[in-house]
Design a protein around this motif. Structure first.
Motif, PDB file in Angstrom:
ATOM      1  N   ASP A 211       0.674  -1.136   0.081  1.00  0.00           N
ATOM      2  CA  ASP A 211       0.003  -0.031   0.059  1.00  0.00           C
ATOM      3  C   ASP A 211       0.988   1.149   0.082  1.00  0.00           C
ATOM      4  OD1 ASP A 211      -2.619   1.243   0.302  1.00  0.00           O
ATOM      5  OD2 ASP A 211      -1.982   1.855   2.367  1.00  0.00           O
ATOM      6  N   VAL A 212       0.366   2.231  -0.832  1.00  0.00           N
ATOM      7  CA  VAL A 212       1.600   3.220  -1.316  1.00  0.00           C
ATOM      8  C   VAL A 212       0.880   4.611  -0.979  1.00  0.00           C
ATOM      9  CG1 VAL A 212       3.047   4.535  -2.569  1.00  0.00           C
ATOM     10  CG2 VAL A 212       3.401   1.970  -2.371  1.00  0.00           C
ATOM     11  N   ARG A 213       1.326   5.640  -0.347  1.00  0.00           N
ATOM     12  CA  ARG A 213       0.758   6.851  -0.152  1.00  0.00           C
ATOM     13  C   ARG A 213       1.594   7.912  -0.123  1.00  0.00           C
ATOM     14  NH1 ARG A 213       0.616   8.957   4.796  1.00  0.00           N
ATOM     15  NH2 ARG A 213       0.827   7.586   6.674  1.00  0.00           N
ATOM     16  N   ILE A 214       1.113   9.010  -0.554  1.00  0.00           N
ATOM     17  CA  ILE A 214       2.129  10.292  -0.621  1.00  0.00           C
ATOM     18  C   ILE A 214       1.379  11.495  -0.078  1.00  0.00           C
ATOM     19  CG2 ILE A 214       3.166  11.977  -1.911  1.00  0.00           C
ATOM     20  CD1 ILE A 214       4.122   9.756  -4.029  1.00  0.00           C
ATOM     21  N   GLY A 215       1.730  12.022   0.873  1.00  0.00           N
ATOM     22  CA  GLY A 215       1.243  13.359   1.749  1.00  0.00           C
ATOM     23  C   GLY A 215       1.975  14.451   1.425  1.00  0.00           C
ATOM     24  N   GLY A 216       1.323  15.525   1.125  1.00  0.00           N
ATOM     25  CA  GLY A 216       2.204  16.816   0.671  1.00  0.00           C
ATOM     26  C   GLY A 216       1.224  17.813   0.542  1.00  0.00           C
ATOM     27  N   ARG A 217       1.726  18.643  -0.476  1.00  0.00           N
ATOM     28  CA  ARG A 217       0.983  19.887  -0.693  1.00  0.00           C
ATOM     29  C   ARG A 217       0.774  19.901  -2.619  1.00  0.00           C
ATOM     30  NH1 ARG A 217       0.763  24.678   2.129  1.00  0.00           N
ATOM     31  NH2 ARG A 217       1.686  25.744   0.588  1.00  0.00           N
ATOM     32  N   ALA A 218      -0.330  20.285  -2.719  1.00  0.00           N
ATOM     33  CA  ALA A 218      -0.481  20.309  -4.418  1.00  0.00           C
ATOM     34  C   ALA A 218      -0.661  21.863  -4.743  1.00  0.00           C
ATOM     35  CB  ALA A 218      -1.856  19.559  -4.652  1.00  0.00           C
ATOM     36  N   VAL A 219       0.302  22.191  -5.609  1.00  0.00           N
ATOM     37  CA  VAL A 219       0.597  23.513  -5.864  1.00  0.00           C
ATOM     38  C   VAL A 219      -0.071  23.838  -7.281  1.00  0.00           C
ATOM     39  CG1 VAL A 219       2.192  25.473  -6.235  1.00  0.00           C
ATOM     40  CG2 VAL A 219       2.556  23.733  -4.194  1.00  0.00           C
ATOM     41  N   GLU A 220      -1.108  24.667  -7.562  1.00  0.00           N
ATOM     42  CA  GLU A 220      -1.429  24.848  -8.690  1.00  0.00           C
ATOM     43  C   GLU A 220      -0.488  25.501  -9.778  1.00  0.00           C
ATOM     44  OE1 GLU A 220      -5.631  26.573 -11.016  1.00  0.00           O
ATOM     45  OE2 GLU A 220      -5.136  27.159  -8.970  1.00  0.00           O
ATOM     46  N   VAL A 221      -0.636  24.985 -11.043  1.00  0.00           N
ATOM     47  CA  VAL A 221       0.485  25.408 -11.943  1.00  0.00           C
ATOM     48  C   VAL A 221      -0.429  26.243 -12.835  1.00  0.00           C
ATOM     49  CG1 VAL A 221       1.823  24.728 -14.023  1.00  0.00           C
ATOM     50  CG2 VAL A 221       1.873  23.525 -11.739  1.00  0.00           C
ATOM     51  N   THR A 222      -0.203  27.725 -12.922  1.00  0.00           N
ATOM     52  CA  THR A 222      -0.928  28.323 -13.894  1.00  0.00           C
ATOM     53  C   THR A 222      -0.184  29.104 -15.000  1.00  0.00           C
ATOM     54  OG1 THR A 222      -0.235  30.276 -12.663  1.00  0.00           O
ATOM     55  CG2 THR A 222      -2.170  29.111 -12.028  1.00  0.00           C
ATOM     56  N   ASP A 223       1.262  28.619 -15.245  1.00  0.00           N
ATOM     57  CA  ASP A 223       2.114  29.043 -16.247  1.00  0.00           C
ATOM     58  C   ASP A 223       1.446  28.368 -17.662  1.00  0.00           C
ATOM     59  OD1 ASP A 223       4.107  29.172 -18.286  1.00  0.00           O
ATOM     60  OD2 ASP A 223       5.687  29.509 -16.901  1.00  0.00           O
ATOM     61  N   PRO A 224       1.044  29.210 -18.635  1.00  0.00           N
ATOM     62  CA  PRO A 224       0.363  28.407 -19.789  1.00  0.00           C
ATOM     63  C   PRO A 224       1.350  27.700 -20.600  1.00  0.00           C
ATOM     64  CG  PRO A 224      -0.084  31.031 -19.772  1.00  0.00           C
ATOM     65  CD  PRO A 224       0.960  30.791 -18.640  1.00  0.00           C
ATOM     66  N   GLU A 225       2.818  28.005 -20.633  1.00  0.00           N
ATOM     67  CA  GLU A 225       3.780  27.197 -21.037  1.00  0.00           C
ATOM     68  C   GLU A 225       3.806  25.906 -20.621  1.00  0.00           C
ATOM     69  OE1 GLU A 225       7.672  29.139 -21.962  1.00  0.00           O
ATOM     70  OE2 GLU A 225       6.338  31.138 -22.340  1.00  0.00           O
ATOM     71  N   VAL A 226       4.009  25.998 -19.230  1.00  0.00           N
ATOM     72  CA  VAL A 226       3.939  24.680 -18.626  1.00  0.00           C
ATOM     73  C   VAL A 226       2.880  23.573 -18.594  1.00  0.00           C
ATOM     74  CG1 VAL A 226       4.162  23.588 -16.340  1.00  0.00           C
ATOM     75  CG2 VAL A 226       5.587  25.402 -16.574  1.00  0.00           C
ATOM     76  N   ILE A 227       1.622  24.351 -18.605  1.00  0.00           N
ATOM     77  CA  ILE A 227       0.425  23.617 -19.103  1.00  0.00           C
ATOM     78  C   ILE A 227       0.359  23.055 -20.340  1.00  0.00           C
ATOM     79  CG2 ILE A 227      -2.357  23.567 -19.054  1.00  0.00           C
ATOM     80  CD1 ILE A 227      -1.808  25.640 -16.835  1.00  0.00           C
ATOM     81  N   GLY A 228       0.793  23.958 -21.348  1.00  0.00           N
ATOM     82  CA  GLY A 228       0.846  23.573 -22.594  1.00  0.00           C
ATOM     83  C   GLY A 228       1.790  22.294 -23.005  1.00  0.00           C
ATOM     84  N   ARG A 229       2.897  22.514 -22.535  1.00  0.00           N
ATOM     85  CA  ARG A 229       3.670  21.360 -22.601  1.00  0.00           C
ATOM     86  C   ARG A 229       3.346  20.028 -22.077  1.00  0.00           C
ATOM     87  NH1 ARG A 229       9.470  20.722 -19.083  1.00  0.00           N
ATOM     88  NH2 ARG A 229      10.166  19.078 -20.030  1.00  0.00           N
ATOM     89  N   TYR A 230       2.743  20.183 -20.744  1.00  0.00           N
ATOM     90  CA  TYR A 230       2.372  19.006 -20.215  1.00  0.00           C
ATOM     91  C   TYR A 230       1.329  18.515 -20.984  1.00  0.00           C
ATOM     92  CZ  TYR A 230       0.112  15.856 -16.854  1.00  0.00           C
ATOM     93  OH  TYR A 230      -0.119  14.591 -16.246  1.00  0.00           O
ATOM     94  N   ALA A 231       0.355  19.358 -21.366  1.00  0.00           N
ATOM     95  CA  ALA A 231      -0.929  18.621 -22.180  1.00  0.00           C
ATOM     96  C   ALA A 231      -0.406  18.051 -23.502  1.00  0.00           C
ATOM     97  CB  ALA A 231      -1.652  20.124 -22.541  1.00  0.00           C
TER      98      ALA A 231
END
Length: 157
Positions: A91-111
């Protein structure tokens, strides 16, 4: 809470990171725990992706889980245990913080990289704790990693 990127985790503990990565890539859908506005927990299904040295959470724009994370980035992501109850790999889990990415270049690259049509909301996970719980022989084994430290292993009979 100190946090790290996936690349930091992999550099610090490559064997453990590979074990965790295998659990998250074995199945497509996993479980995200967030906090509602009133502080109560919300669990939601989602896809988890590791690339570019980061762990990513992509979700439908303006979904409740996205709104939860925008308000309070604390979260936990639980790997899908699988349909056969074998819990192969533990069983595996990760705890932490989810930081929203708003940079259009990063989102576009990821997409483009994952073939995801926009619009969607993208969050980068800052790892605060990684835990694997499994059974080895007659023992329950819990492995825990936190940024800046080594993997700690607890064994119980």
């Amino acid at each position: 809470m100190t946090s790290s990127t996936w690349a930091d985790f992999r550099a610090a503990e490559p064997v453990f990171a590979e074990t965790v990565h295998q659990r998250f890539t074995r199945y497509r859908h996993h479980v995200l725990a967030t906090l509602r506005k009133d502080g109560s927990p919300r669990v939601s299904g989602l896809e988890v992706d590791v690339r570019f040295g980061e762990m990513w959470l992509g979700m439908m724009a303006n979904s409740r889980k996205a709104q939860d994370l925008q308000r309070d980035p604390r979260c936990a992501v639980q790997a899908n245990p699988g349909p056969d109850d074998s819990m192969d790999g533990g069983d595996v889990r990760i705890g932490g913080r989810a930081v929203e990415v708003t940079d259009p270049e990063v989102i576009g690259r990821y997409a483009q990289e994952v073939g995801q049509p926009e619009p969607f909301q993208l969050f980068r996970v800052e790892l605060g704790e990684v835990v694997q719980t499994c059974v080895e022989g007659e023992e329950l084994v819990v492995r825990t990693w936190r940024p800046g430290g080594a993997v700690r292993t607890l064994r119980r009979r």
